[in-house]
Scaffold this active site. Structure first.
Site, PDB file in Angstrom:
ATOM      1  N   ASP A  13       0.774  -1.200  -0.242  1.00  0.00           N
ATOM      2  CA  ASP A  13      -0.100   0.313   0.132  1.00  0.00           C
ATOM      3  C   ASP A  13       0.540   1.170   0.001  1.00  0.00           C
ATOM      4  O   ASP A  13       0.556   2.068   0.751  1.00  0.00           O
ATOM      5  CB  ASP A  13      -0.841  -0.377   1.286  1.00  0.00           C
ATOM      6  CG  ASP A  13      -1.844  -0.963   1.240  1.00  0.00           C
ATOM      7  OD1 ASP A  13      -1.946  -2.008   0.534  1.00  0.00           O
ATOM      8  OD2 ASP A  13      -1.694  -1.890   2.581  1.00  0.00           O
ATOM      9  N   GLU A 169     -10.968   0.157  -4.027  1.00  0.00           N
ATOM     10  CA  GLU A 169     -10.683   1.141  -2.980  1.00  0.00           C
ATOM     11  C   GLU A 169      -9.662   1.813  -3.011  1.00  0.00           C
ATOM     12  O   GLU A 169      -8.587   1.183  -4.188  1.00  0.00           O
ATOM     13  CB  GLU A 169      -9.739  -0.358  -1.550  1.00  0.00           C
ATOM     14  CG  GLU A 169      -9.029  -1.865  -2.666  1.00  0.00           C
ATOM     15  CD  GLU A 169      -9.173  -2.533  -1.586  1.00  0.00           C
ATOM     16  OE1 GLU A 169      -9.951  -2.254  -0.855  1.00  0.00           O
ATOM     17  OE2 GLU A 169      -7.875  -3.327  -2.155  1.00  0.00           O
TER      18      GLU A 169
END
Length: 483
Positions: A13, A169
């Site tokens: 991420d 997302e």
């Protein structure tokens, strides 16, 4: 062609920002403490860890109620109005929170709660009049007063990706030229992972999707880097654009096992017709070996513990001391100090004094998936925990006194076999034949599940255990290690 990550090992991420000639990058850390490693670079391919944003329990109150692969999810790192801003979801510990710092190396503030920001993977963006916008997974968006954490108005829905696509997302919102761009990940964080983008006239849209979506995906290909997604964009001082994103390096037979977790990669971006086009991966600089003799008063920034570090000290000069809490790595409160594995082939060793307790050297994915070599009470044991099964694989009596424990990865047992795992792990005492060699596939995400990768480190199971040094060396990778 090599495809080295820019930040290897379990660093998923990635979120990036630039200040002048300096780039800064933050990653997820899940159940490990300290949380959110912060990296610095001047060229995007060579990165140095500055520290960890969340290094105090007041910032990251993880407890035994926090499951593995819980904790800290998907930070967004930005620089605005002379400050660094870090927004993140802390699962099971307050939801979305915001941290600030004037120096990315820290110290970072205590958390500013964001009770009106719902969902995971929050993003921060400021428009030209200074209004701050937060967008979360699934396309929920709300205006925010970032210094207080108060939301302004009601959340509203913006673009949430391809109709029917799994798990929209990781949103990031950018003002580029005359358009606002909303980039997201979709398809799930496994082999179907992808990056898509849309643009509109204002931060809240309306957004039209790029006709070439997804702009990044390796699904359905033989590319050695898979699961590509969860991306962020940055512009260099020379005007060039770049994308950082996560990916994995699966090895072995079918379906392929990745053991290092999701790593941070880099690719160039060009613009055609007002849309970004992502190029081939640019190889980062491979991480080097690591040695710690525990002579310094502070821990190296790369060391992480499970949920907290309260039982880890340096009370004996030049030694690491671990005081046992949980009785084994099966327990959520185990005393453990480790580092992310960063290579496909490596050799780790530590000099242990188990005269006051029992402990050893472990390779951990979570409480249900770990291998370790443990010394104490006149013997050395190799232990394997795979799901619900825990077994002592090998055992040997030894004389009392310090010894060097070793774990080393090797080639899979049956290279070329479609059922062969990604590697093996050999455990032993240095200078003696290996006590046991175990199949590496059982310490992979494809078997264990979750969002993390292998972490190598030292632990205490009973009493007090001392460690004089820890060494991590690289081993040469052979062509047979690739799928």
């Amino acid at each position: 062609m090599s495809h080295h990550p820019i930040v290897p090992g379990f660093h998923p991420d990635p979120s990036i920002c630039r200040v002048g000639d300096d780039y800064y990058l933050a990653c997820s850390s899940f159940e490990y403490f300290p949380g959110i490693p912060i990296f610095h670079s001047r060229d995007l391919v060579r990165w140095t860890q500055l520290g960890n944003a969340l290094e105090r329990s007041s910032q990251l109150p993880l407890t035994t109620e926090t499951p593995s692969s819980g904790g800290v999810y998907a930070p967004t790192l930005r620089h605005h109005d002379g400050r660094f801003w870090l927004i993140v979801t802390v699962v099971a510990a307050g939801g979305n929170v915001l941290f600030t710092a004037t120096d990315p190396a820290g110290p970072w503030s205590d958390p500013i709660p964001l009770p009106g920001v719902h969902g995971i993977d929050p993003d921060l963006a400021w428009d030209d009049d200074g209004t701050c916008w937060v967008t979360t997974a699934g396309g929920a968006q709300v205006r925010l007063e970032p210094r207080t954490g108060q939301t302004l108005g009601e959340p509203h829905q913006v673009w949430s990706g391809t109709r029917g696509a799994l798990a929209p997302e990781a949103p990031h919102l950018y003002k580029i030229g005359g358009h606002w761009y909303l980039m997201i990940a979709e398809g799930g964080t496994e082999r179907g992972h992808a990056v898509s983008i849309a643009r509109g006239p204002a931060p809240d849209g309306p957004f039209e999707p790029c006709p070439a979506n997804p702009i990044l995906t390796h699904r359905g290909t033989h590319h050695p880097v898979q699961n590509t997604g969860h991306a962020d964009l940055v512009q260099a001082p020379d005007g060039a654009w770049w994308m950082v994103f996560l990916g994995v390096r699966p090895r072995g037979g079918t379906p392929g096992w990745h053991v290092l977790g999701r790593e941070a990669f880099l690719a160039p971006v060009t613009w055609e017709g007002g849309w970004p086009v992502v190029g081939e991966i640019v190889s980062g600089t491979p991480a080097g070996p690591f040695m710690d003799d525990f002579d310094l008063p502070r821990f190296d920034t790369s060391w992480i513990s499970v949920r907290s570090r309260q039982a880890t000290t340096k009370e004996r000069a030049g030694w690491l001391t671990l005081h046992a809490r949980g009785a084994s790595l099966d327990e959520r409160d185990v005393t453990f100090l480790g580092r992310r594995a960063q290579h496909l082939r490596w050799h780790a060793r530590t000099l242990i004094d188990p005269s006051q307790g029992r402990g050893g050297l472990a390779v951990r994915l979570d409480e249900d998936h770990h291998y370790e070599i443990e010394a104490g009470e006149g013997r050395v044991r190799v232990i394997a925990r795979i799901g619900s099964v825990r077994t002592v694989v090998a055992e040997q009596e030894v004389s009392a006194g310090p010894m060097v424990l070793s774990v080393q990865t090797g080639e899979p047992r049956r290279p070329g076999d479609p059922c062969s795992g990604p590697d093996t792990l050999a455990f032993g005492i240095e200078g003696l034949p290996a006590l046991a060699t175990l199949d590496g596939r059982y310490l992979s995400t494809e078997v264990a599940g979750g969002f993390t990768g292998r972490v190598i480190g030292m632990y205490a199971a009973t009493g007090t255990v001392h460690f004089d040094w820890f060494a991590y060396d690289l081993l040469e990778e052979t062509p047979s290690s690739s799928r």
